[in-house]
Design an enzyme around this catalytic site. Structure first.
Site, PDB file in Angstrom:
ATOM      1  N   GLY A  32       0.816  -1.200   0.000  1.00  0.00           N
ATOM      2  CA  GLY A  32       0.000   0.000   0.000  1.00  0.00           C
ATOM      3  C   GLY A  32       0.850   1.251   0.000  1.00  0.00           C
ATOM      4  O   GLY A  32       0.592   2.200  -0.732  1.00  0.00           O
ATOM      5  N   GLU A  75       1.422   6.232   7.168  1.00  0.00           N
ATOM      6  CA  GLU A  75       2.849   6.413   6.897  1.00  0.00           C
ATOM      7  C   GLU A  75       3.413   7.594   7.681  1.00  0.00           C
ATOM      8  O   GLU A  75       4.569   7.558   8.124  1.00  0.00           O
ATOM      9  CB  GLU A  75       3.082   6.593   5.399  1.00  0.00           C
ATOM     10  CG  GLU A  75       2.530   5.474   4.526  1.00  0.00           C
ATOM     11  CD  GLU A  75       2.932   4.082   4.998  1.00  0.00           C
ATOM     12  OE1 GLU A  75       4.072   3.919   5.480  1.00  0.00           O
ATOM     13  OE2 GLU A  75       2.109   3.156   4.896  1.00  0.00           O
ATOM     14  N   HIS A 117       4.363   6.620  11.132  1.00  0.00           N
ATOM     15  CA  HIS A 117       5.631   5.901  11.146  1.00  0.00           C
ATOM     16  C   HIS A 117       6.836   6.834  11.279  1.00  0.00           C
ATOM     17  O   HIS A 117       7.917   6.382  11.680  1.00  0.00           O
ATOM     18  CB  HIS A 117       5.799   5.099   9.855  1.00  0.00           C
ATOM     19  CG  HIS A 117       5.195   3.740   9.883  1.00  0.00           C
ATOM     20  ND1 HIS A 117       5.454   2.823  10.878  1.00  0.00           N
ATOM     21  CD2 HIS A 117       4.352   3.116   9.004  1.00  0.00           C
ATOM     22  CE1 HIS A 117       4.795   1.701  10.613  1.00  0.00           C
ATOM     23  NE2 HIS A 117       4.125   1.852   9.488  1.00  0.00           N
ATOM     24  N   GLU A 128       3.684  -1.497  12.962  1.00  0.00           N
ATOM     25  CA  GLU A 128       2.508  -1.493  12.099  1.00  0.00           C
ATOM     26  C   GLU A 128       1.218  -1.324  12.897  1.00  0.00           C
ATOM     27  O   GLU A 128       0.293  -0.631  12.456  1.00  0.00           O
ATOM     28  CB  GLU A 128       2.464  -2.774  11.257  1.00  0.00           C
ATOM     29  CG  GLU A 128       3.643  -2.937  10.321  1.00  0.00           C
ATOM     30  CD  GLU A 128       3.814  -1.771   9.353  1.00  0.00           C
ATOM     31  OE1 GLU A 128       2.887  -0.964   9.183  1.00  0.00           O
ATOM     32  OE2 GLU A 128       4.900  -1.656   8.758  1.00  0.00           O
TER      33      GLU A 128
END
Length: 845
Positions: A266, A302, A305, A324
């Site tokens: 993704g 993202e 992260h 995750e």
């Protein structure tokens, strides 16, 4: 392409004890992209050693090493093997290593991927290094806890744009050679797997927010579809939210997002250089709010992260789940708190949590926290347990300790470990300090055990009132852990056209049975809903009265979350052979067709289509037809041009098998009889055509014609889905050759697998069962681990729902093979068994 070194946890632990890596300087020459399949790579590494005189190795998955020098002395490269790395002996306290190598471009989505745009023949490159593929591009100690600073210098054609983790310091043009050299700023300390290089004639748009330079890039042929306003809006909202909550600012001066073609995942959280799957999230056709919310979720995932994974990084892949799971939780939390997608927890339940439930019921289930012995083993754990079950548990943890203590613990964790590495116990300790609550038992119960509980209401009623209500907790025999669940119980009554919550109470469910004393003497509601508000991670059951209410009146609930819970419960009951497929389809026809939340609609439409695999074969055609007509009615009555109309048009086209319906849909492709407001654009045309192809209404020539209309990268990708679905012996053979050829490009293999085995093509697919089983171990050796895992799952002949299939699979699984090789086959076998049990139930109903 050279094989990569499979790093073991023991090797990584020893190397981390031995080395401290200071810096990398990486020089790449990409100017030969058109002339060959390789590029030159020069790496200079500065590192220290705690045991002078010791030896170690550095990974470099090169086609060949030209030369290498350690502290000025030539390294013996005659014994170099990419599978073993380059051996380094006689280390000094302080070391300088230079490696000159020739590396290969990839077409498998890992390393430095190269694609050529069919529209304008331009070449695009992007890197993908997780789990351990940075070594395909430069020499590195390829493990997450050997962080270093990086300086990249990249030589490219003059007209190319080059993007990396840091801003460019300079661009030097060599006009005579029509090339340029781009030098980037030295980075903060980071792990090799989150470094990045993207290069090509990318189109870019830029803006600045809160002192951060933001870039957005795509291929030149896709620039009209880029939507910078939509992407930047969510990006701004995400930065504002995370900055206000995490206490530590995003540490880089810029933040780029690149839509990458032919992408395997993704997206990927490269520090300051996010790559996002173009095919999934760069929309060239009309989309619904479901797709827009999914894109927002990916952007925020993202971005989360950048703190959890990049700023503070796991020490080893055992803690992949934490990276995750945290990003999965944080993205939905931020969507609710900071964007217009304030129903994101409903979408999480519908689209993500169900993924976790499914994975957790497979024979290959594993704890959220699981040992990873080496970098190959971890590939299989990018699954619904690592992502959505872990996020569900974090959501429970937030509810247990409170959001303010949770964020206080995060802030302390980020501050203490920034630019370093940590393990879960480091985070848990900060959360215990901030909340004042012991969390070790919670962590052990939820994170170190596998399996999902089922919560079932057991009721006794007298004169319309509950005499006794008990919540029974059922656990799988293979994973018999009973957990404590904090749940809400909702009591709902029909009031006219509405299903209204009369009361809500919270209870702790523990052990095998928990009596809810507060419900004794209470009037029985039309709907009793366990786990109202979705507080815990567990499958739900409905009593018979509640199930009847749900089938007829789910859409009468005002709030989307209980509606999603009912769908989740019904889907689990179907899969566990407790609800016949015909009743599940009836739920779709009666309640889904009036559902207003496009996220629930989109997911549940797929579930209704999937429920046909659980239907009695003698009744399946009639069920499909009833579903097709329900979808058509919903399409006809939906607002013109809206999300619902488009979504129901796709569902109708996928289900339709009658000649009348197929003729109508074929007319849309010719511009005839199109429902008012429905945009029959490129992506919808392929969806319509693929349904017609699979149903035998048009032949492969129609695919050729459509590809002439849409000769783009997306068009090519979608054409292979359609070609694999053609119901002829010859078409299946051609598709199978593409699927099993190790040299097939990833996107072609993936597309072909997606179209290969429709439910009603079992006779055509049956000859491929044995060939599939032969190919699994062969391709495990010839493909990378990620591609081999994907093949074993997506190429599984799922339409062969027959007892004979189980016998063949059982024989293959009984043979001595590594567990990772067996995984996809074992999961497919479990799905076949579930579907057979469902068919038996449906036939009795």
């Amino acid at each position: 392409m050279a094989a990569t070194h499979i790093l073991t946890r023991d090797e990584a632990r020893r190397r981390a004890e031995l080395l401290h890596v200071d810096s990398y300087t990486v020089e790449l020459d990409l100017t030969g992209h058109a002339a060959g399949d390789t590029f030159s790579s020069r790496t200079a590494v500065e590192f220290s050693c705690t045991e002078p005189g010791a030896e170690t190795f550095i990974e470099i998955a090169a086609e060949r090493i030209e030369d290498a020098y350690l502290n000025g002395e030539q390294v013996d490269i005659t014994l170099f093997d990419p599978k073993d790395g380059l051996r380094l002996t006689g280390l000094a306290a302080e070391n300088s290593l230079v490696v000159n190598a020739i590396c290969a471009y990839s077409t498998d989505g890992q390393g430095l991927h190269r694609m050529t745009d069919p529209v304008d023949k331009e070449t695009y490159l992007y890197s993908q290094f997780e789990v351990a593929d940075a070594q395909r591009v430069y020499a590195c100690f390829d493990q997450p806890d050997l962080k270093a600073s990086f300086t990249f210098q990249v030589r490219t054609p003059e007209q190319w744009t080059v993007i990396s983790n840091m801003p460019a310091v300079s661009e030097t043009v060599v006009e005579a050679a029509q090339l340029k050299v781009t030098l980037f700023e030295t980075s903060v300390r980071m792990s090799p797997y989150i470094t990045a290089i993207c290069a090509g004639p990318y189109f870019g748009v830029h803006e600045t927010h809160d002192g951060i330079d933001m870039g957005l890039y795509c291929r030149q042929s896709m620039k009209e579809h880029l939507d910078p306003d939509g992407v930047f809006e969510v990006t701004r909202q995400g930065f504002d939210h995370f900055h206000s909550k995490f206490g530590v600012r995003y540490p880089l001066p810029k933040y780029d997002q690149i839509f990458a073609p032919e992408y395997n995942f993704g997206a990927m959280e490269n520090f300051g250089c996010i790559t996002i799957a173009e095919a999934a999230f760069l929309f060239r056709s009309q989309v619904t709010d479901f797709e827009l919310e999914q894109r927002a979720n990916v952007i925020l995932h993202e971005m989360a992260h950048m703190w959890f994974g990049d700023l503070v990084t796991m020490r080893w892949w055992d803690d992949l789940w934490l990276n995750e799971s945290f990003a999965e939780w944080a993205s939905h939390w931020a969507n609710v708190e900071a964007t217009r997608f304030d129903g994101a927890w409903t979408t999480f339940l519908s689209a993500r949590k169900n993924w976790g439930y499914g994975a957790d019921q497979q024979p290959t289930t594993h704890p959220v926290y699981t040992d990873a012995a080496d970098t190959e083993e971890i590939q299989a754990n990018f699954d619904g347990i690592t992502y959505s079950k872990g996020a569900s548990i974090l959501k429970q943890l937030v509810a247990y300790v409170g959001i303010d203590p949770f964020l206080a613990g995060l802030r302390a964790y980020f501050e203490k470990h920034k630019f370093g590495n940590a393990v879960f116990s480091d985070l848990l300790g900060e959360l215990e300090t901030a909340s004042g609550k012991p969390l070790a038992d919670f962590a052990d119960t939820w994170l170190r055990t596998a399996g999902v509980s089922t919560l079932r209401p057991q009721i006794a009623v007298s004169d319309g009132e509950y005499r006794r209500v008990t919540v029974k907790q059922e656990v799988p025999a293979d994973h018999p852990t009973t957990r404590t669940h904090r749940i809400a119980i909702g009591l709902y009554d029909l009031e006219g056209d509405a299903l209204v919550r009369r009361d809500r109470l919270e209870v702790d469910v523990s052990g095998e049975e928990t009596e809810v004393a507060a419900l004794a003497g209470v009037k029985q509601p039309d709907l009793l809903l366990l786990n109202d508000d979705d507080l815990t991670y567990a499958k739900l059951r409905l009593d018979e009265r509640s199930l009847r209410t749900a089938v007829e009146h789910t859409s009468a609930l005002e709030d989307s979350l209980p509606r999603a819970l009912i769908w989740a419960a019904a889907w689990d009951m179907l899969r566990d052979a407790e609800l016949p497929a015909r009743r599940f389809v009836a739920l779709g026809a009666s309640s889904l067709t009036t559902e207003t939340d496009i996220n629930i609609v989109t997911v549940a439409q797929r579930q209704v289509a999937g429920s046909l695999a659980y239907a009695d074969p003698a009744a399946r055609a009639d069920l499909r037809e009833s579903w097709a007509q329900a979808a058509k009615t919903a399409m006809d009555t939906a607002p013109s041009g809206g999300d619902a109309q488009r979504s129901w048009a796709k569902a109708y086209a996928s289900a339709a098998r009658s000649k009348t319906d197929q003729a109508s849909i074929r007319g849309w492709l010719d511009g005839q009889g199109i429902p008012d407001g429905l945009a029959v654009d490129a992506d919808l045309r392929w969806a319509l055509l693929t349904g017609l192809v699979a149903g035998g209404a048009v032949d492969e020539a129609a695919i050729d014609y459509e590809l002439e209309r849409d000769d783009t990268a997306d068009g090519k990708r979608l054409s292979f889905v359609a070609r694999a679905a053609v119901p002829t012996v010859a078409a299946k053979e051609r598709a199978w050759e593409r699927i099993t050829d190790p040299n097939t490009e990833n996107y072609i293999r993936r597309s072909s697998m997606l179209g290969f085995a429709p439910l009603d093509q079992a006779d055509l697919v049956r000859p491929y069962l044995g060939r599939y089983l032969e190919a699994v171990p062969e391709l495990w050796e010839k493909l990378g681990a990620q591609q081999a895992v994907e093949f074993s799952k997506l190429a599984f002949p799922s339409c062969l729902i027959e007892t004979e299939t189980l016998a063949v699979l059982d024989g293959w699984l009984a043979e001595d093979r590594p567990a990772p090789v067996k995984r996809g086959v074992a999961e497919g076998r479990a799905d076949i068994a579930r579907a057979l049990a469902g068919r038996a139930l449906d036939a009795q109903s």
